[in-house]
Design a protein around this motif. Structure first.
Motif, PDB file in Angstrom:
ATOM      1  N   LEU A 119       0.859  -1.185   0.000  1.00  0.00           N
ATOM      2  CA  LEU A 119       0.000   0.000   0.000  1.00  0.00           C
ATOM      3  C   LEU A 119       0.895   1.235   0.000  1.00  0.00           C
ATOM      4  CD1 LEU A 119      -2.396  -1.192   2.846  1.00  0.00           C
ATOM      5  CD2 LEU A 119      -2.880  -1.230   0.396  1.00  0.00           C
ATOM      6  N   ASP A 120       0.554   2.222  -0.782  1.00  0.00           N
ATOM      7  CA  ASP A 120       1.343   3.453  -0.824  1.00  0.00           C
ATOM      8  C   ASP A 120       0.736   4.450   0.171  1.00  0.00           C
ATOM      9  OD1 ASP A 120       2.849   5.676  -1.298  1.00  0.00           O
ATOM     10  OD2 ASP A 120       2.428   5.771  -3.452  1.00  0.00           O
ATOM     11  N   PRO A 121       1.395   4.679   1.320  1.00  0.00           N
ATOM     12  CA  PRO A 121       0.824   5.572   2.334  1.00  0.00           C
ATOM     13  C   PRO A 121       0.592   6.991   1.846  1.00  0.00           C
ATOM     14  CG  PRO A 121       2.773   4.421   3.180  1.00  0.00           C
ATOM     15  CD  PRO A 121       2.666   4.123   1.729  1.00  0.00           C
ATOM     16  N   GLU A 122       1.342   7.411   0.828  1.00  0.00           N
ATOM     17  CA  GLU A 122       1.178   8.774   0.309  1.00  0.00           C
ATOM     18  C   GLU A 122      -0.097   8.928  -0.522  1.00  0.00           C
ATOM     19  OE1 GLU A 122       3.204  11.066   1.452  1.00  0.00           O
ATOM     20  OE2 GLU A 122       4.318   9.489   2.478  1.00  0.00           O
ATOM     21  N   ASP A 123      -0.595   7.840  -1.092  1.00  0.00           N
ATOM     22  CA  ASP A 123      -1.785   7.905  -1.943  1.00  0.00           C
ATOM     23  C   ASP A 123      -3.086   7.637  -1.201  1.00  0.00           C
ATOM     24  OD1 ASP A 123      -0.263   8.528  -4.135  1.00  0.00           O
ATOM     25  OD2 ASP A 123      -0.164   6.477  -4.900  1.00  0.00           O
ATOM     26  N   LEU A 124      -3.021   7.344   0.092  1.00  0.00           N
ATOM     27  CA  LEU A 124      -4.222   7.009   0.854  1.00  0.00           C
ATOM     28  C   LEU A 124      -4.979   8.270   1.266  1.00  0.00           C
ATOM     29  CD1 LEU A 124      -2.758   4.198   3.131  1.00  0.00           C
ATOM     30  CD2 LEU A 124      -4.129   3.921   1.059  1.00  0.00           C
ATOM     31  N   ARG A 138      -5.365  10.893  12.442  1.00  0.00           N
ATOM     32  CA  ARG A 138      -6.097  10.627  11.198  1.00  0.00           C
ATOM     33  C   ARG A 138      -5.776   9.216  10.723  1.00  0.00           C
ATOM     34  NH1 ARG A 138      -4.452  15.350   7.385  1.00  0.00           N
ATOM     35  NH2 ARG A 138      -3.273  13.541   6.843  1.00  0.00           N
ATOM     36  N   THR A 139      -6.783   8.586  10.099  1.00  0.00           N
ATOM     37  CA  THR A 139      -6.598   7.227   9.595  1.00  0.00           C
ATOM     38  C   THR A 139      -7.154   7.115   8.181  1.00  0.00           C
ATOM     39  OG1 THR A 139      -8.720   6.490  10.518  1.00  0.00           O
ATOM     40  CG2 THR A 139      -6.764   6.197  11.898  1.00  0.00           C
ATOM     41  N   ALA A 140      -6.624   6.139   7.459  1.00  0.00           N
ATOM     42  CA  ALA A 140      -7.105   5.854   6.098  1.00  0.00           C
ATOM     43  C   ALA A 140      -7.596   4.404   6.065  1.00  0.00           C
ATOM     44  CB  ALA A 140      -5.979   6.036   5.087  1.00  0.00           C
ATOM     45  N   PRO A 141      -8.840   4.184   5.610  1.00  0.00           N
ATOM     46  CA  PRO A 141      -9.337   2.808   5.515  1.00  0.00           C
ATOM     47  C   PRO A 141      -8.683   2.079   4.341  1.00  0.00           C
ATOM     48  CG  PRO A 141     -10.958   4.336   4.648  1.00  0.00           C
ATOM     49  CD  PRO A 141      -9.828   5.162   5.181  1.00  0.00           C
ATOM     50  N   VAL A 142      -8.368   0.797   4.553  1.00  0.00           N
ATOM     51  CA  VAL A 142      -7.774  -0.041   3.507  1.00  0.00           C
ATOM     52  C   VAL A 142      -8.370  -1.447   3.618  1.00  0.00           C
ATOM     53  CG1 VAL A 142      -5.591   1.235   3.373  1.00  0.00           C
ATOM     54  CG2 VAL A 142      -5.805  -0.675   4.962  1.00  0.00           C
TER      55      VAL A 142
END
Length: 193
Positions: A119-124, A138-142
Motif C-alpha cells: 500500500l502506498d501511504p502517500e496515496d491514501l 487521522r486514519t485511512a481505511p484499507v
C-alpha cells in the motif's frame, strides 16, 4: 576540549596512575596472579558490554515466540517482558510484527508496514479519526487481501493506516473476534478458531 576539561583529564590520569602504581607495588610478589585476575575481569567487562549492546538483536531468538498448532487451529502467544503480547502475522504475504491490543477496535498499520505490504501511504485518503491515548490521529481505511497466521487465513480484511507515528502495528478486536475463543492462561494468550 576546554582548559577545564584538559585539567580534569590530567587529574584523572594522575589519580589512575597513583592507584595503579599502589596496586602494583602492594602486589609485586604476585604480579602473575594479578595479571591473570585483571585479564579475567577485563574479559567479563567486555562480555557484559557486548551482551548489552547485542541484546536488542538476539532477544527475538532467545525470547519465546508464538506457536501455531495447525491441526488444532490454535495459536499460543507468550507474554513479553514488557507485559504485552506480540504476534507475527503475514499480511499480503509479508510478515509483520503486531502488538495485540484488546483495547483497539480495528487492525491498524503503521505507515511503514503499509508500504511493506504493497500500500502506498502517500496515496491514501486520511479522512477517518481515531482517538488514542496520545490524542486524535487521522486514519485511512484499507482492505488487506490476506491475513495469515500459519494455516489460518482471512481474506479481504478491513484495516486502517495511521497517519501519525506508531512504533508497532496494532492487532485489534476486529481481527481477534474472528477466533472462537480467546483465553489468557498465566503468561500465555491462546487463540482458538
Amino acid at each position: 576540549m576546554t582548559g577545564d576539561d584538559f585539567g580534569r583529564l590530567i587529574y584523572l590520569v594522575l589519580l589512575g596512575s597513583v592507584i595503579a602504581g599502589y596496586f602494583l607495588l602492594s602486589n609485586r610478589h604476585r604480579l602473575g596472579h594479578v595479571a591473570q585476575q585483571a585479564a579475567i575481569w577485563g574479559l567479563i567487562f567486555i562480555g557484559a558490554i557486548a551482551g548489552f549492546g547485542l541484546w536488542s538483536d538476539i532477544r527475538h531468538q532467545v525470547a519465546p515466540s508464538q506457536t501455531v498448532f495447525g491441526e488444532e487451529r490454535r495459536i499460543e502467544v507468550p507474554r513479553a517482558p514488557d507485559g504485552h503480547y506480540y504476534m507475527t502475522v503475514e499480511v499480503n504475504g509479508t510478515p509483520l510484527h503486531f502488538v495485540v491490543d484488546t483495547g483497539a477496535t480495528d487492525v491498524v498499520l503503521t505507515r511503514k508496514d503499509a508500504g511493506r505490504v504493497g500500500l502506498d501511504p502517500e496515496d491514501l485518503q486520511y479522512f477517518g479519526e481515531a482517538h488514542t491515548a496520545n490524542g486524535t490521529v487521522r486514519t485511512a481505511p484499507v482492505r488487506l487481501d490476506t491475513v495469515a497466521i500459519g494455516p489460518i487465513v482471512d481474506r479481504n480484511l478491513r484495516a486502517f493506516v495511521n497517519a501519525g507515528e506508531m512504533h508497532d502495528s496494532l492487532l485489534g478486536m476486529a481481527y481477534l473476534n474472528r477466533f472462537e475463543r480467546i483465553e489468557f492462561v498465566r503468561d500465555r494468550m491462546i487463540l482458538t478458531r
